[in-house]
Scaffold this active site. Sequence first.
Site, PDB file in Angstrom:
ATOM      1  N   HIS A 236       0.791  -1.230   0.000  1.00 49.08           N
ATOM      2  CA  HIS A 236       0.000   0.000   0.000  1.00 49.08           C
ATOM      3  C   HIS A 236       0.822   1.279   0.000  1.00 49.08           C
ATOM      4  CE1 HIS A 236      -0.240   0.477   4.692  1.00 49.08           C
ATOM      5  NE2 HIS A 236       0.909  -0.045   4.324  1.00 49.08           N
ATOM      6  N   HIS A 237       2.145   1.185   0.066  1.00 49.17           N
ATOM      7  CA  HIS A 237       2.967   2.398  -0.028  1.00 49.17           C
ATOM      8  C   HIS A 237       3.372   2.702  -1.467  1.00 49.17           C
ATOM      9  CE1 HIS A 237       3.134   2.726   4.234  1.00 49.17           C
ATOM     10  NE2 HIS A 237       3.820   1.616   4.408  1.00 49.17           N
ATOM     11  N   CYS A 238       3.115   1.791  -2.372  1.00 49.32           N
ATOM     12  CA  CYS A 238       3.517   2.010  -3.765  1.00 49.32           C
ATOM     13  C   CYS A 238       2.365   2.640  -4.543  1.00 49.32           C
ATOM     14  CB  CYS A 238       3.914   0.682  -4.413  1.00 49.32           C
ATOM     15  SG  CYS A 238       4.624   0.910  -6.063  1.00 49.32           S
TER      16      CYS A 238
ATOM     17  N   ASN B 227      -0.381   5.374   1.763  1.00 47.57           N
ATOM     18  CA  ASN B 227      -0.230   6.542   0.902  1.00 47.57           C
ATOM     19  C   ASN B 227      -0.164   6.225  -0.578  1.00 47.57           C
ATOM     20  OD1 ASN B 227       2.356   5.380   1.571  1.00 47.57           O
ATOM     21  ND2 ASN B 227       3.344   7.207   0.717  1.00 47.57           N
TER      22      ASN B 227
END
Length: 376
Positions: free
Chosen positions: A179-181, A222
């Site tokens: 979920h950070h990519c 993010n």
Amino acid sequence: MANKGEIPGGAQVDRMADNTSNKEAVDPFFADNHLFVPVADHQWPIVYRKEYNMGFLGLEKLHPFDSGKWGKIFNILKARSMVTDDTIVIPEEATEKDLLVVHVQSYLDSLKVNIGEAVPEWSYAVAGITEVPPVALLPNFIVQRKVLKPLRYQTGGTILAAKLAVDRGWSLNIGGGFHHCSSARGGGFCAYADISLGITFLLEMKLIRKAMIVDLDAHQGNGHERDFIQMQDKVYILDVYNRGIYPHDGYAKRGITRKVELEHYTKDEQYLPLVRRHLGEAVAEFRPDIVFYNAGTDCLVGDPLGALSVSPEGIIQRDEMVFRWAREEHSIPIVMVTSGGYQQKTAQIIADSILNLWHKRLIDCQAAEDHIKRAR
């Protein structure tokens, strides 16, 4: 397809354009995509393959993430007679063409940078994403095989699981949850935007019109927030995270529809009622066709990166709450990905939670269970 825009102050931001225009037919690239492998009735909508697990010359030990946790989860489920090798779905690797559905070419190129004709392809970008600096000194062909290829398999697994959830009512990718990519940058051990890809594939295939992301990893999601920041009429994001830890992405927070910021060391007594309340309020505001559940376990007490204090029993109760909310209370298909968790005991807790969902009949596949009994 993703593109880039500007935000005040000149910083670049990833943006995903709305590609869900009304077309008469689905593009064959999506309808006949190689990732959608045949699935038999006796196979659980559980996606996994042994190549999810990674090891790169022992350097993985320099990061607290357990790079073999996915295999441990599967082996526990297998030992408890929930699954067998032939009753799970084995995914294919996401190709560059698949990844370009969301990612920009320049980002994918950065994962295989050539810094000169006489110099081997080193791996600076991947070292930053995995947070293991010595990876920068490895030739890129090794990093591709040992690090990025497993992540591409997991990404293909999430895209496959997305369609399985539509077909079967639920699905689980034992990996994924990066979920950070976002479309144009990675980070936090996340090299490919698998959640954004899963949702975008379903939108392009016209299998859904709206999706909800329930992100309960301890860190702010993010990546998908940046990707869908201009698509909040189609993608609703509920993000419950520790406000005091990575990534502190203020711009991405604009993409969160319902933001729940936690303090350090939040315990079950505060955490579980908050999750329950916000799930109810979220579905009252937005009725999705599918839920993507990012079920990170870095909220577990003692996690060195999550800095929350949820008990193992609390995580099991949380997952049961989310599945009961989606499946029993609202009849919404749900796909679960396992995301973060930085302790060796994480795999056991995830497996215990999946087994609890099975025992409570919140997930089931009678044909798979009958197949396993006959094979004994």
